[in-house]
Design a protein around this motif. Structure first.
Motif, PDB file in Angstrom:
ATOM      1  N   HIS A 180      15.282  70.932 -18.835  1.00 28.24           N
ATOM      2  CA  HIS A 180      14.266  71.606 -19.620  1.00 28.24           C
ATOM      3  C   HIS A 180      13.246  70.632 -20.217  1.00 28.24           C
ATOM      4  O   HIS A 180      12.087  71.000 -20.422  1.00 28.24           O
ATOM      5  N   ILE A 181      13.664  69.409 -20.470  1.00 29.28           N
ATOM      6  CA  ILE A 181      12.708  68.388 -20.927  1.00 29.28           C
ATOM      7  C   ILE A 181      11.710  68.077 -19.821  1.00 29.28           C
ATOM      8  O   ILE A 181      10.504  67.933 -20.075  1.00 29.28           O
ATOM      9  N   GLN A 205       6.184  68.644 -17.719  1.00 29.74           N
ATOM     10  CA  GLN A 205       5.243  69.134 -16.710  1.00 29.74           C
ATOM     11  C   GLN A 205       4.213  70.078 -17.346  1.00 29.74           C
ATOM     12  O   GLN A 205       3.017  69.992 -17.053  1.00 29.74           O
ATOM     13  N   LYS A 206       4.694  70.952 -18.228  1.00 32.58           N
ATOM     14  CA  LYS A 206       3.773  71.878 -18.896  1.00 32.58           C
ATOM     15  C   LYS A 206       2.808  71.129 -19.806  1.00 32.58           C
ATOM     16  O   LYS A 206       1.624  71.471 -19.891  1.00 32.58           O
ATOM     17  N   HIS A 207       3.284  70.086 -20.458  1.00 29.49           N
ATOM     18  CA  HIS A 207       2.419  69.289 -21.330  1.00 29.49           C
ATOM     19  C   HIS A 207       1.390  68.526 -20.505  1.00 29.49           C
ATOM     20  O   HIS A 207       0.204  68.464 -20.870  1.00 29.49           O
ATOM     21  N   THR A 212       3.117  71.592 -29.975  1.00 29.43           N
ATOM     22  CA  THR A 212       4.156  72.442 -29.367  1.00 29.43           C
ATOM     23  C   THR A 212       5.117  71.593 -28.555  1.00 29.43           C
ATOM     24  O   THR A 212       6.341  71.790 -28.599  1.00 29.43           O
ATOM     25  N   TYR A 213       4.565  70.638 -27.807  1.00 26.35           N
ATOM     26  CA  TYR A 213       5.396  69.740 -27.000  1.00 26.35           C
ATOM     27  C   TYR A 213       6.380  68.978 -27.879  1.00 26.35           C
ATOM     28  O   TYR A 213       7.580  68.935 -27.584  1.00 26.35           O
ATOM     29  N   GLN A 214       5.893  68.387 -28.956  1.00 23.13           N
ATOM     30  CA  GLN A 214       6.755  67.596 -29.838  1.00 23.13           C
ATOM     31  C   GLN A 214       7.827  68.470 -30.500  1.00 23.13           C
ATOM     32  O   GLN A 214       8.991  68.068 -30.619  1.00 23.13           O
ATOM     33  N   GLU A 256      13.587  70.013 -30.541  1.00 27.23           N
ATOM     34  CA  GLU A 256      14.636  71.033 -30.481  1.00 27.23           C
ATOM     35  C   GLU A 256      15.598  70.796 -29.312  1.00 27.23           C
ATOM     36  O   GLU A 256      16.820  70.936 -29.474  1.00 27.23           O
ATOM     37  N   LEU A 257      15.056  70.409 -28.175  1.00 27.14           N
ATOM     38  CA  LEU A 257      15.924  70.167 -27.016  1.00 27.14           C
ATOM     39  C   LEU A 257      16.821  68.958 -27.207  1.00 27.14           C
ATOM     40  O   LEU A 257      17.959  68.947 -26.788  1.00 27.14           O
ATOM     41  N   ARG A 258      16.301  67.938 -27.861  1.00 32.09           N
ATOM     42  CA  ARG A 258      17.118  66.726 -28.068  1.00 32.09           C
ATOM     43  C   ARG A 258      18.174  66.916 -29.142  1.00 32.09           C
ATOM     44  O   ARG A 258      19.158  66.201 -29.155  1.00 32.09           O
TER      45      ARG A 258
END
Length: 87
Positions: A59-60, A65-67, A76-78, A83-85
């Motif tokens: 998911h990262i 890729q979206k960023h 939003t990216y940060q 959250e993922l980490r």
């Protein structure tokens, strides 16, 4: 030869033991199918989703890729990366 009838309380005890034994066999048979079934299901689910670390890394990469393509902004990216980490 011994022809005295078996006392009634002993007959009831033997019948109760046989009924208990039948119930225990049914329980053991049920567990023999249920427990391996749980392990097989768990193995299949883990195999398809992978470990939590693999899931997060996947998911990262999608997030990166979206960023990179501009679908999401830096804030939003940060936020999502944090959250993922943490998971």
């Amino acid at each position: 030869m011994y022809n005295d009838p078996i006392p009634e309380p002993i007959i009831h005890q033997v019948k109760a033991f046989i009924m208990f034994e039948d119930q225990m066999i049914k329980v053991a048979t049920g567990l023999a199918f249920i427990i391996p079934g749980i392990f097989i299901l768990r193995w299949l689910l883990n195999r398809s989703t992978g470990s939590p670390e693999e899931w997060a890394e996947h998911h990262i990469r999608i997030l990166q890729q979206k960023h990179a393509s501009g679908e999401i902004d830096d804030e939003t990216y940060q936020t999502r990366l944090k959250e993922l980490r943490e998971e």
